[in-house]
Scaffold this motif. Sequence first.
Motif, PDB file in Angstrom:
ATOM      1  N   GLY A 124      36.936  16.780  -4.265  1.00 26.94           N
ATOM      2  CA  GLY A 124      37.733  17.191  -2.887  1.00 26.94           C
ATOM      3  C   GLY A 124      39.033  18.164  -4.187  1.00 26.94           C
ATOM      4  O   GLY A 124      38.649  18.346  -5.410  1.00 26.94           O
ATOM      5  N   LYS A 125      40.013  17.765  -3.341  1.00 24.05           N
ATOM      6  CA  LYS A 125      41.391  18.585  -4.615  1.00 24.05           C
ATOM      7  C   LYS A 125      42.636  18.383  -4.480  1.00 24.05           C
ATOM      8  O   LYS A 125      42.909  17.908  -3.167  1.00 24.05           O
ATOM      9  N   ILE A 126      43.564  18.089  -5.787  1.00 28.91           N
ATOM     10  CA  ILE A 126      45.357  17.822  -4.917  1.00 28.91           C
ATOM     11  C   ILE A 126      44.955  18.827  -4.459  1.00 28.91           C
ATOM     12  O   ILE A 126      45.392  19.878  -4.764  1.00 28.91           O
ATOM     13  N   ALA A 127      45.881  18.679  -2.986  1.00 30.22           N
ATOM     14  CA  ALA A 127      46.443  19.837  -2.221  1.00 30.22           C
ATOM     15  C   ALA A 127      48.428  19.960  -2.121  1.00 30.22           C
ATOM     16  O   ALA A 127      48.738  21.148  -2.005  1.00 30.22           O
ATOM     17  N   LYS A 128      48.502  18.882  -2.345  1.00 29.69           N
ATOM     18  CA  LYS A 128      50.623  19.306  -2.418  1.00 29.69           C
ATOM     19  C   LYS A 128      50.743  17.991  -2.817  1.00 29.69           C
ATOM     20  O   LYS A 128      50.457  16.998  -2.942  1.00 29.69           O
ATOM     21  N   LYS A 129      51.812  18.328  -3.358  1.00 31.80           N
ATOM     22  CA  LYS A 129      53.112  17.507  -3.615  1.00 31.80           C
ATOM     23  C   LYS A 129      53.739  16.500  -2.229  1.00 31.80           C
ATOM     24  O   LYS A 129      53.810  16.528  -1.147  1.00 31.80           O
ATOM     25  N   PHE A 130      53.449  14.800  -2.491  1.00 33.75           N
ATOM     26  CA  PHE A 130      54.067  13.852  -1.489  1.00 33.75           C
ATOM     27  C   PHE A 130      55.562  13.431  -1.279  1.00 33.75           C
ATOM     28  O   PHE A 130      56.153  13.841   0.004  1.00 33.75           O
ATOM     29  N   SER A 131      55.796  13.321  -2.658  1.00 36.99           N
ATOM     30  CA  SER A 131      56.873  12.494  -2.624  1.00 36.99           C
ATOM     31  C   SER A 131      58.053  13.020  -4.131  1.00 36.99           C
ATOM     32  O   SER A 131      57.157  13.883  -5.028  1.00 36.99           O
ATOM     33  N   PHE A 132      58.799  12.649  -4.033  1.00 39.16           N
ATOM     34  CA  PHE A 132      59.672  13.572  -5.545  1.00 39.16           C
ATOM     35  C   PHE A 132      59.290  12.670  -6.617  1.00 39.16           C
ATOM     36  O   PHE A 132      59.617  12.543  -7.590  1.00 39.16           O
ATOM     37  N   LYS A 133      58.652  11.586  -6.015  1.00 41.27           N
ATOM     38  CA  LYS A 133      57.878  10.120  -7.383  1.00 41.27           C
ATOM     39  C   LYS A 133      57.263  10.647  -8.251  1.00 41.27           C
ATOM     40  O   LYS A 133      56.351   9.849  -8.607  1.00 41.27           O
ATOM     41  N   GLY A 134      55.867  12.043  -7.525  1.00 40.17           N
ATOM     42  CA  GLY A 134      55.197  12.426  -8.492  1.00 40.17           C
ATOM     43  C   GLY A 134      53.478  12.219  -7.563  1.00 40.17           C
ATOM     44  O   GLY A 134      52.672  12.215  -7.803  1.00 40.17           O
ATOM     45  N   GLU A 135      53.889  11.207  -7.313  1.00 39.70           N
ATOM     46  CA  GLU A 135      52.620  10.698  -5.709  1.00 39.70           C
ATOM     47  C   GLU A 135      52.096  12.875  -4.898  1.00 39.70           C
ATOM     48  O   GLU A 135      52.914  13.245  -4.437  1.00 39.70           O
ATOM     49  N   VAL A 136      51.226  12.274  -4.985  1.00 35.09           N
ATOM     50  CA  VAL A 136      50.382  13.600  -4.433  1.00 35.09           C
ATOM     51  C   VAL A 136      49.351  13.372  -2.983  1.00 35.09           C
ATOM     52  O   VAL A 136      48.936  12.281  -2.724  1.00 35.09           O
ATOM     53  N   LEU A 137      48.865  14.690  -2.753  1.00 36.95           N
ATOM     54  CA  LEU A 137      47.778  14.641  -1.193  1.00 36.95           C
ATOM     55  C   LEU A 137      46.394  14.935  -2.186  1.00 36.95           C
ATOM     56  O   LEU A 137      46.507  16.460  -2.134  1.00 36.95           O
ATOM     57  N   ALA A 138      45.275  14.791  -2.083  1.00 33.44           N
ATOM     58  CA  ALA A 138      44.085  14.929  -2.684  1.00 33.44           C
ATOM     59  C   ALA A 138      43.451  15.043  -0.773  1.00 33.44           C
ATOM     60  O   ALA A 138      43.281  14.187  -0.573  1.00 33.44           O
ATOM     61  N   TYR A 139      42.836  16.502  -0.712  1.00 39.60           N
ATOM     62  CA  TYR A 139      42.538  16.549   0.421  1.00 39.60           C
ATOM     63  C   TYR A 139      40.292  16.036  -0.527  1.00 39.60           C
ATOM     64  O   TYR A 139      40.249  16.141  -1.531  1.00 39.60           O
ATOM     65  N   LEU A 140      39.962  14.925   0.640  1.00 38.95           N
ATOM     66  CA  LEU A 140      38.636  14.913   0.504  1.00 38.95           C
ATOM     67  C   LEU A 140      37.708  15.143   1.206  1.00 38.95           C
ATOM     68  O   LEU A 140      37.603  15.371   2.595  1.00 38.95           O
ATOM     69  N   ASP A 141      36.267  15.906   0.286  1.00 34.23           N
ATOM     70  CA  ASP A 141      35.561  16.750   1.200  1.00 34.23           C
ATOM     71  C   ASP A 141      34.566  15.987   1.610  1.00 34.23           C
ATOM     72  O   ASP A 141      33.143  15.720   0.532  1.00 34.23           O
ATOM     73  N   THR A 142      34.743  14.803   2.341  1.00 37.26           N
ATOM     74  CA  THR A 142      33.695  13.916   2.311  1.00 37.26           C
ATOM     75  C   THR A 142      33.829  13.561   4.256  1.00 37.26           C
ATOM     76  O   THR A 142      35.132  14.039   4.081  1.00 37.26           O
ATOM     77  N   ASP A 143      32.636  13.335   5.164  1.00 36.84           N
ATOM     78  CA  ASP A 143      33.137  12.445   6.155  1.00 36.84           C
ATOM     79  C   ASP A 143      32.924  11.424   5.869  1.00 36.84           C
ATOM     80  O   ASP A 143      33.784  10.800   7.640  1.00 36.84           O
ATOM     81  N   GLU A 144      33.374  10.225   4.678  1.00 35.41           N
ATOM     82  CA  GLU A 144      33.514   9.186   5.437  1.00 35.41           C
ATOM     83  C   GLU A 144      35.114   8.687   3.872  1.00 35.41           C
ATOM     84  O   GLU A 144      34.779   8.808   3.215  1.00 35.41           O
TER      85      GLU A 144
END
Length: 174
Positions: free
Chosen positions: A10-30
């Motif tokens: 997948g790919k890292i899609a966006k930031k989640f928090s000011f502490k450096g967390e990110v949201l990664a989009y997973l290209d998977t059915d599971e």
Amino acid sequence: MRKEDCFYLGKIAKKFSFKGEVLAYLDTDEPELYENMESVFVEFNNNLVPFFIESSSLHKNDFLRIRFEDVDNEAEADKLLNCPIYLPLKMLPKLTGNKFYFHEVIGFEIEDKRLGVFGIIQSVNDSSAQPLFEVKNGDVEILVPMIDQFLVKIDRANKKVVMDLPEGLVEMYL
């Protein structure tokens, strides 16, 4: 780690928090299969760089909320945005029956129930609406649609894909 030895997760899609967390989009059915990973490879300038995961959890079905070691603020997280993430091929779950990964059938013979073996699968073209086997028969390239109704059997032991193709599909190339 070489990209050829890995699969795209997948790919890292966006930031989640000011502490450096990110949201990664997973290209998977599971996505739940990838919730407790220790590390991933992040692609920077065509190089795969290992990143170790401090914590992760599923977020809204297709996303994985990730806190990487040594990524502690928004500026560091910004550098990761839109970067593809990969895992080693050995981490793919094994498939059985007629389910297969595209990379798995490269080099397999392809056989039609009516015509017999008519070539070797060179690659899979999945850039169009319908994925296609790119088959080599001597100097001729044959494009075979990957349609479930045409697929008879994936014979891993004999490295063969058996299909029941409409009459004339292969013949128009030969």
